[in-house]
Design a protein around this motif. Structure first.
Motif, PDB file in Angstrom:
ATOM      1  N   MET A   1      49.139  29.697  34.449  1.00  0.00           N
ATOM      2  CA  MET A   1      48.713  30.896  33.744  1.00  0.00           C
ATOM      3  C   MET A   1      48.891  32.105  34.665  1.00  0.00           C
ATOM      4  O   MET A   1      48.582  32.037  35.848  1.00  0.00           O
ATOM      5  CB  MET A   1      47.245  30.755  33.320  1.00  0.00           C
ATOM      6  N   GLU A   2      49.389  33.174  34.104  1.00  0.00           N
ATOM      7  CA  GLU A   2      49.474  34.413  34.855  1.00  0.00           C
ATOM      8  C   GLU A   2      48.064  34.898  35.142  1.00  0.00           C
ATOM      9  O   GLU A   2      47.092  34.311  34.707  1.00  0.00           O
ATOM     10  CB  GLU A   2      50.244  35.453  34.045  1.00  0.00           C
ATOM     11  N   SER A   3      47.970  36.017  35.839  1.00  0.00           N
ATOM     12  CA  SER A   3      46.639  36.518  36.162  1.00  0.00           C
ATOM     13  C   SER A   3      45.862  36.845  34.885  1.00  0.00           C
ATOM     14  O   SER A   3      46.437  37.082  33.824  1.00  0.00           O
ATOM     15  CB  SER A   3      46.731  37.748  37.061  1.00  0.00           C
ATOM     16  N   TYR A   4      44.560  36.818  35.009  1.00  0.00           N
ATOM     17  CA  TYR A   4      43.658  37.120  33.910  1.00  0.00           C
ATOM     18  C   TYR A   4      42.460  37.845  34.507  1.00  0.00           C
ATOM     19  O   TYR A   4      42.483  38.212  35.684  1.00  0.00           O
ATOM     20  CB  TYR A   4      43.265  35.861  33.130  1.00  0.00           C
ATOM     21  N   TYR A   5      41.433  38.093  33.731  1.00  0.00           N
ATOM     22  CA  TYR A   5      40.331  38.935  34.169  1.00  0.00           C
ATOM     23  C   TYR A   5      38.989  38.231  34.029  1.00  0.00           C
ATOM     24  O   TYR A   5      38.803  37.407  33.142  1.00  0.00           O
ATOM     25  CB  TYR A   5      40.314  40.242  33.356  1.00  0.00           C
ATOM     26  N   ALA A   6      38.092  38.591  34.933  1.00  0.00           N
ATOM     27  CA  ALA A   6      36.726  38.074  34.899  1.00  0.00           C
ATOM     28  C   ALA A   6      35.765  39.248  34.805  1.00  0.00           C
ATOM     29  O   ALA A   6      35.923  40.249  35.514  1.00  0.00           O
ATOM     30  CB  ALA A   6      36.425  37.270  36.156  1.00  0.00           C
ATOM     31  N   VAL A   7      34.788  39.131  33.912  1.00  0.00           N
ATOM     32  CA  VAL A   7      33.698  40.101  33.819  1.00  0.00           C
ATOM     33  C   VAL A   7      32.469  39.412  34.395  1.00  0.00           C
ATOM     34  O   VAL A   7      32.013  38.393  33.869  1.00  0.00           O
ATOM     35  CB  VAL A   7      33.440  40.537  32.364  1.00  0.00           C
ATOM     36  N   ILE A   8      31.963  39.957  35.489  1.00  0.00           N
ATOM     37  CA  ILE A   8      30.799  39.393  36.176  1.00  0.00           C
ATOM     38  C   ILE A   8      29.589  40.240  35.823  1.00  0.00           C
ATOM     39  O   ILE A   8      29.522  41.423  36.154  1.00  0.00           O
ATOM     40  CB  ILE A   8      31.013  39.358  37.690  1.00  0.00           C
ATOM     41  N   PHE A   9      28.655  39.633  35.118  1.00  0.00           N
ATOM     42  CA  PHE A   9      27.440  40.315  34.662  1.00  0.00           C
ATOM     43  C   PHE A   9      26.258  39.704  35.405  1.00  0.00           C
ATOM     44  O   PHE A   9      25.920  38.538  35.185  1.00  0.00           O
ATOM     45  CB  PHE A   9      27.293  40.125  33.151  1.00  0.00           C
ATOM     46  N   GLU A  90      30.853  43.885  36.852  1.00  0.00           N
ATOM     47  CA  GLU A  90      32.090  44.060  37.607  1.00  0.00           C
ATOM     48  C   GLU A  90      33.218  43.426  36.812  1.00  0.00           C
ATOM     49  O   GLU A  90      33.051  42.349  36.236  1.00  0.00           O
ATOM     50  CB  GLU A  90      32.006  43.385  38.974  1.00  0.00           C
ATOM     51  N   ILE A  91      34.371  44.090  36.790  1.00  0.00           N
ATOM     52  CA  ILE A  91      35.556  43.544  36.134  1.00  0.00           C
ATOM     53  C   ILE A  91      36.605  43.334  37.214  1.00  0.00           C
ATOM     54  O   ILE A  91      36.950  44.262  37.942  1.00  0.00           O
ATOM     55  CB  ILE A  91      36.063  44.494  35.032  1.00  0.00           C
ATOM     56  N   CYS A  92      37.073  42.101  37.306  1.00  0.00           N
ATOM     57  CA  CYS A  92      37.974  41.706  38.379  1.00  0.00           C
ATOM     58  C   CYS A  92      39.228  41.050  37.811  1.00  0.00           C
ATOM     59  O   CYS A  92      39.157  40.334  36.815  1.00  0.00           O
ATOM     60  CB  CYS A  92      37.304  40.675  39.296  1.00  0.00           C
ATOM     61  N   GLN A  93      40.336  41.262  38.480  1.00  0.00           N
ATOM     62  CA  GLN A  93      41.556  40.561  38.105  1.00  0.00           C
ATOM     63  C   GLN A  93      41.643  39.284  38.935  1.00  0.00           C
ATOM     64  O   GLN A  93      41.525  39.320  40.163  1.00  0.00           O
ATOM     65  CB  GLN A  93      42.780  41.429  38.354  1.00  0.00           C
ATOM     66  N   VAL A  94      41.823  38.165  38.264  1.00  0.00           N
ATOM     67  CA  VAL A  94      41.964  36.875  38.943  1.00  0.00           C
ATOM     68  C   VAL A  94      43.445  36.686  39.237  1.00  0.00           C
ATOM     69  O   VAL A  94      44.265  36.596  38.331  1.00  0.00           O
ATOM     70  CB  VAL A  94      41.428  35.720  38.066  1.00  0.00           C
ATOM     71  N   MET A  95      43.769  36.650  40.502  1.00  0.00           N
ATOM     72  CA  MET A  95      45.167  36.576  40.923  1.00  0.00           C
ATOM     73  C   MET A  95      45.623  35.141  41.160  1.00  0.00           C
ATOM     74  O   MET A  95      46.799  34.815  40.996  1.00  0.00           O
ATOM     75  CB  MET A  95      45.378  37.396  42.197  1.00  0.00           C
TER      76      MET A  95
END
Length: 103
Positions: A1-9, A90-95
């Protein structure tokens, strides 16, 4: 899978309306799972009320769409009014990812 995003609450719960909170949390998780671009969610809360929820999304657009979802907006407002003394997002890109699974 290409990169995707994580929302950390991360959040700190108040002692207000525990029954209503649990019901809303279940409703919102079920709703998130139906959103285009949703991948998965993981959540935990300790006995002192500190919690971390990480939701994973295919794109920033999917996150934006989830943020403005009408039912999610109601839950966000109730969270501010009743259920959280504070929270942080926080919104992070998972590489890259890797894992280990023992026997």
């Amino acid at each position: 899978m290409e990169s995707y995003y994580a929302v950390i609450f991360t959040s700190q719960r108040t002692n207000d309306d525990n029954g209503g909170y649990a019901k809303m949390a279940d409703t919102i998780e079920d709703l998130a799972k139906q959103q285009p671009g949703f991948l998965r969610v993981e959540s935990t809360r300790n006995h002192e009320g500190h919690g971390i929820t990480v939701s994973y999304w295919e794109s920033l657009e999917a996150i934006r769409n989830w943020k403005v979802n009408a039912k999610h907006a109601v839950a966000q407002q109730l969270g501010k009014e009743k259920w959280y003394s504070h929270y942080h997002v926080e919104i992070c890109q998972v590489m890259r990812t890797y894992s280990f699974q023992g026997e």
